[in-house]
Design a protein around this motif. Structure first.
Motif, short mmCIF file in Angstrom:
data_model
loop_
_atom_site.label_atom_id
_atom_site.label_comp_id
_atom_site.label_asym_id
_atom_site.label_seq_id
_atom_site.Cartn_x
_atom_site.Cartn_y
_atom_site.Cartn_z
N ALA A 15 0.83 -1.21 0.00
CA ALA A 15 0.00 0.00 0.00
C ALA A 15 0.86 1.25 0.00
CB ALA A 15 -0.91 0.01 1.23
N PRO A 16 0.47 2.30 -0.74
CA PRO A 16 1.24 3.56 -0.78
C PRO A 16 0.96 4.39 0.45
CG PRO A 16 -0.69 3.75 -2.18
CD PRO A 16 -0.69 2.35 -1.64
N VAL A 17 1.52 3.97 1.58
CA VAL A 17 1.16 4.61 2.85
C VAL A 17 1.68 6.03 2.95
CG1 VAL A 17 0.98 2.47 4.12
CG2 VAL A 17 3.20 3.55 3.90
N LEU A 107 0.39 7.74 9.27
CA LEU A 107 1.12 8.40 8.18
C LEU A 107 0.16 9.03 7.18
CD1 LEU A 107 3.96 5.80 7.52
CD2 LEU A 107 4.13 7.96 8.75
N GLN A 108 -0.95 8.38 6.92
CA GLN A 108 -1.94 8.96 6.02
C GLN A 108 -2.55 10.23 6.62
OE1 GLN A 108 -4.49 5.57 5.41
NE2 GLN A 108 -3.42 4.95 3.54
N LEU A 244 8.36 11.61 6.13
CA LEU A 244 7.15 10.78 6.09
C LEU A 244 7.32 9.62 5.12
CD1 LEU A 244 4.46 11.23 7.64
CD2 LEU A 244 3.52 12.18 5.52
N ALA A 245 7.94 9.88 3.98
CA ALA A 245 8.15 8.83 2.99
C ALA A 245 9.06 7.73 3.53
CB ALA A 245 8.74 9.42 1.71
N TYR A 246 10.11 8.11 4.26
CA TYR A 246 11.01 7.11 4.85
C TYR A 246 10.29 6.30 5.93
CZ TYR A 246 15.11 8.97 2.44
OH TYR A 246 16.02 9.34 1.49
N MET A 247 9.46 6.95 6.71
CA MET A 247 8.68 6.24 7.72
C MET A 247 7.74 5.23 7.04
SD MET A 247 7.86 9.52 10.15
CE MET A 247 6.80 8.68 11.32
N ALA A 248 7.14 5.66 5.94
CA ALA A 248 6.25 4.76 5.20
C ALA A 248 7.02 3.57 4.66
CB ALA A 248 5.59 5.52 4.06
#
Length: 289
Positions: A15-17, A107-108, A244-248
């Motif tokens: 999923a693109p979280v 994150l979303q 946020l992207a790295y966390m995802a």
């Protein structure tokens, strides 16, 4: 049940979280107007008036809702993490899966809040540019129109009062016992009151020249400072999006690792015989039928 868990984890990993839920972002807006009223405000009150206008917008309400949801979600994450670390077996797997799902939801939500904050900053930047353009076009760069009108009204009132004094019938002052005319004493009293009020207005914090880094600036420079600050905040927001992207990415990797772990465990615990050494079946073949 375990097979279903594995499928859910694989879906979670794919999923693109990092992507915010922007489907409803167009329904909340803030459209500030570079109005004449705003143009005439003292420089010291300008930023406060813009912020007040923003707080009354649907965008501000959406940002508040997102902030409250993030606080609740963050508190729930802490409790869920502790429970997942303490549990074992199927219950532990279920809690770990739930923890990953809640991190994805967090994150979303944060991505959604970033989108809303970006809309606010872009609207601010555009408003500052419009105000600055109007000031430069109208040639009202340094002077506060409200203060200018106040000074002119004061001068006009003084001229009118002085003209009325000159028209007073001097016979009223023929009596030498009158050391001072009533008109003269009232004029001086009114003039002192006006001077005190003007001094108080000039000393009021909202009529003082705004400062940037300790230096007094006019309205033009102050608007340029606000626009630059909005640009800097947008750049910081871009950096936060990268975090946020790295966390995802970590959430996706954790989900993949857990899916592999659960799948391996399912294979090891499957209730079926497995023949690894073919020599164990030789007897079946050498015995005559």
């Amino acid at each position: 049940m375990r097979g279903t868990t594995t499928i859910l984890l694989i879906g979670l990993a794919a999923a693109p979280v990092a992507m915010a839920d922007t489907a409803g972002s167009g329904s909340v807006e803030w459209r500030p107007v570079a109005s004449e009223r705003l143009m005439r405000l003292p420089t010291g009150y300008l930023e406060r008036a813009i912020e007040r206008d923003f707080q009354e917008s649907p965008l501000a309400a959406a940002l508040d809702d997102a902030g409250r949801a993030l606080v609740d979600k963050s508190a729930g994450l802490g409790e869920l993490q502790a429970a997942a670390e303490a549990a074992t077996g199927p219950e532990g797997d279920a809690l770990r899966q739930r923890f990953l799902e809640e991190k994805q939801a967090y994150l979303q939500l944060m991505g959604r809040r970033h989108d809303l904050e970006r809309e606010r900053l872009k609207a601010q930047r555009a408003l500052y540019a419009r105000l600055l353009g109007r000031i430069e076009r109208d040639g009202a760069a340094g002077e506060d129109p409200a203060a200018a009108r106040l000074a002119e009204n004061r001068r006009a009132a003084q001229r009118r009062f002085e003209a009325s004094v000159e028209k007073v019938d001097m016979k009223l002052f023929a009596d030498g016992a009158a050391a001072e005319s009533r008109y003269g004493s009232e004029y001086r009293r009114h003039a002192k009151a006006i001077d005190r009020l003007v001094t108080a207005i000039n000393a009021h914090p909202l009529t003082q020249a705004s400062e940037v880094d300790g230096q007094s600036v006019d309205k033009q420079d102050f608007l340029r400072h606000l626009a630059t600050r909005a640009e800097a905040d947008l750049a910081l927001l871009d950096q936060q999006d990268l975090v946020l992207a790295y966390m995802a990415k970590l959430v996706a990797l954790d989900a993949m690792a857990m899916a592999d772990e659960v799948a391996d465990r399912e294979v090891r615990s499957a209730d079926r015989p497995e023949t690894r050494d073919v020599s164990a079946a030789v007897g079946f073949f050498i015995t005559p039928n």
